[in-house]
Write an enzyme that holds these catalytic residues in place. Structure first.
Site, short mmCIF file in Angstrom:
data_model
loop_
_atom_site.label_atom_id
_atom_site.label_comp_id
_atom_site.label_asym_id
_atom_site.label_seq_id
_atom_site.Cartn_x
_atom_site.Cartn_y
_atom_site.Cartn_z
N ASN A 10 0.56 -1.48 0.00
CA ASN A 10 -0.35 0.42 -0.06
C ASN A 10 0.74 1.30 0.18
O ASN A 10 1.29 1.45 1.32
CB ASN A 10 -1.18 -0.27 1.44
N TRP A 11 1.05 1.54 -0.89
CA TRP A 11 1.92 3.41 -0.92
C TRP A 11 1.56 4.31 -0.45
O TRP A 11 1.49 5.29 -0.58
CB TRP A 11 2.11 3.34 -2.50
N LYS A 12 0.63 4.32 -0.30
CA LYS A 12 -0.54 5.70 0.69
C LYS A 12 0.07 7.21 -0.42
O LYS A 12 -0.52 6.86 -1.53
CB LYS A 12 0.38 5.30 2.27
N HIS A 98 -9.21 1.19 4.82
CA HIS A 98 -8.30 1.17 6.16
C HIS A 98 -8.28 2.16 6.58
O HIS A 98 -9.60 2.94 6.77
CB HIS A 98 -6.89 1.76 4.80
N GLU A 100 -6.60 4.71 8.04
CA GLU A 100 -6.59 6.02 7.91
C GLU A 100 -7.72 6.34 6.64
O GLU A 100 -8.15 7.59 7.59
CB GLU A 100 -5.53 6.31 7.09
N GLU A 170 -5.54 -5.15 10.63
CA GLU A 170 -4.18 -4.41 10.57
C GLU A 170 -4.51 -3.12 12.00
O GLU A 170 -5.25 -2.71 12.03
CB GLU A 170 -4.01 -3.05 9.46
N GLY A 176 2.85 2.08 11.05
CA GLY A 176 3.86 3.02 10.95
C GLY A 176 4.45 3.31 12.07
O GLY A 176 5.00 4.29 12.43
N SER A 216 3.41 -2.47 10.34
CA SER A 216 5.33 -2.56 10.43
C SER A 216 6.02 -3.53 10.24
O SER A 216 6.85 -4.25 10.82
CB SER A 216 5.42 -2.03 12.42
N GLY A 237 3.22 -1.13 4.02
CA GLY A 237 2.51 0.57 3.79
C GLY A 237 4.21 0.42 3.33
O GLY A 237 5.32 0.48 2.85
N GLY A 238 4.90 0.88 4.82
CA GLY A 238 6.50 2.07 4.62
C GLY A 238 7.63 0.88 3.18
O GLY A 238 8.30 2.02 2.46
P1 13P Z 1 3.54 0.16 7.50
O1 13P Z 1 3.71 -1.18 7.29
O2 13P Z 1 3.76 1.95 7.36
O3 13P Z 1 3.13 0.05 9.07
O4 13P Z 1 1.87 0.18 7.64
C1 13P Z 1 0.66 0.12 6.57
C2 13P Z 1 -0.38 -0.25 6.45
O5 13P Z 1 -0.94 0.43 6.58
C3 13P Z 1 -0.26 -1.57 5.18
O6 13P Z 1 -1.82 -0.50 5.00
#
Ligand code: 13P
Length: 254
Positions: A10-12, A98, A100, A170, A176, A216, A237-238
């Site tokens: 997920n590149w956000k 998600h 967020e 999640e 994050g 994470s 994510g990251g």
């Molecule tokens: P991180 O891997 O950066 O913690 O993010 C997880 C995430 O929200 C994937 O959708």
């Protein structure tokens, strides 16, 4: 039946068009020999079509996903994107609900339910995200929160409509933060989710459904997470933003 693992990035809100295409191509190159794992990347809307196009040209097996959609077919909804539009841009998966989106954009379980329906109707595989916040965890409400998110998010579905559904657990406190759930915690929750789906729908749907862990995930914790029976992949994510790093997660069993 053995579930094919899915490692999804997920590149956000990261990457311009050219950065997205460059990363996707690099990933496709690194993933060329992988056959036993499904791989997905979800760039921002602006680069989805370009990324799909660039991957099609090199006959890649990396699938493209979206990070959200709106549930209406079309209309005067400024700023929104429909399932059909995503389909036409080459999207195979869509991340829905998600944390967020829930936290910053006020998405409710009811919105999420409509979005899951819209994606199923357009033959896009929904990845429905669920998870508790830190406070809910401290108050020992995790299972209660997950129950509500699953019951409301999947309200009104027949089990045959959910054959392509993926659930991503999640925990909000792990996103994050570098604070990943222990593999045992993830396994316990995933097992609970699978049995819940079995009771709400049917056991064969539950047995075949992929349940991803997100929060994470890094190259150095993926193998242990994946060694558990009910962890079928990860939503990253990251650590998905750099292709050379992400491929280490995809190659978790090497
Ligand atoms: P991180 O891997 O950066 O913690 O993010 C997880 C995430 O929200 C994937 O959708």
């Amino acid at each position: 039946m053995k579930r094919t693992p899915l490692i999804a990035g997920n590149w956000k809100m990261f990457k311009t068009c050219s950065e997205a295409v460059e990363t996707a191509k690099r990933l496709a190159e690194l993933a060329q020999k992988i056959t036993h794992i499904d791989i997905m990347i979800a760039p921002p809307f602006t680069s989805i079509a370009l990324v799909s196009e660039s991957l099609r040209n090199i006959n890649s097996r990396v699938d493209v996903g979206a990070q959200n959609l709106f549930y209406k077919k079309e209309g005067a909804y400024t700023g929104e994107i429909s399932a059909n539009m995503l389909k036409s841009a080459g999207v195979r998966y869509v991340i829905i609900g998600h944390s967020e989106r829930r936290q910053y954009f006020g998405e409710t379980d009811e919105d999420i339910c409509r979005k899951v329906r819209a994606s199923v109707e357009s033959n896009i595989f929904p990845i429905m995200c669920i998870g508790e916040t830190e406070t809910e965890k401290k108050e020992e409400k995790t299972l209660y929160v997950l129950d509500k998110q699953i019951e409301n998010g999947l309200k009104g579905f027949r089990s045959d409509e959910l054959a392509t559904l993926v659930i991503a657990y999640e925990p909000v406190w792990a996103i994050g933060t570098g604070n990943t759930a222990t593999p045992e915690q993830a396994e316990e929750v995933h097992k609970y989710i699978r049995s819940k789906i079995g009771k709400m729908f049917d056991f064969s749907l539950a047995e075949n459904m992929r349940i991803l862990y997100g929060g994470s995930v890094k190259p150095d914790n993926i193998s242990e997470l994946m060694s558990h029976q009910n962890v079928d992949g990860a939503l990253v994510g990251g650590a998905s933003l750099d292709a050379d790093n992400f491929i280490k997660i995809v190659n978790f069993n090497k």
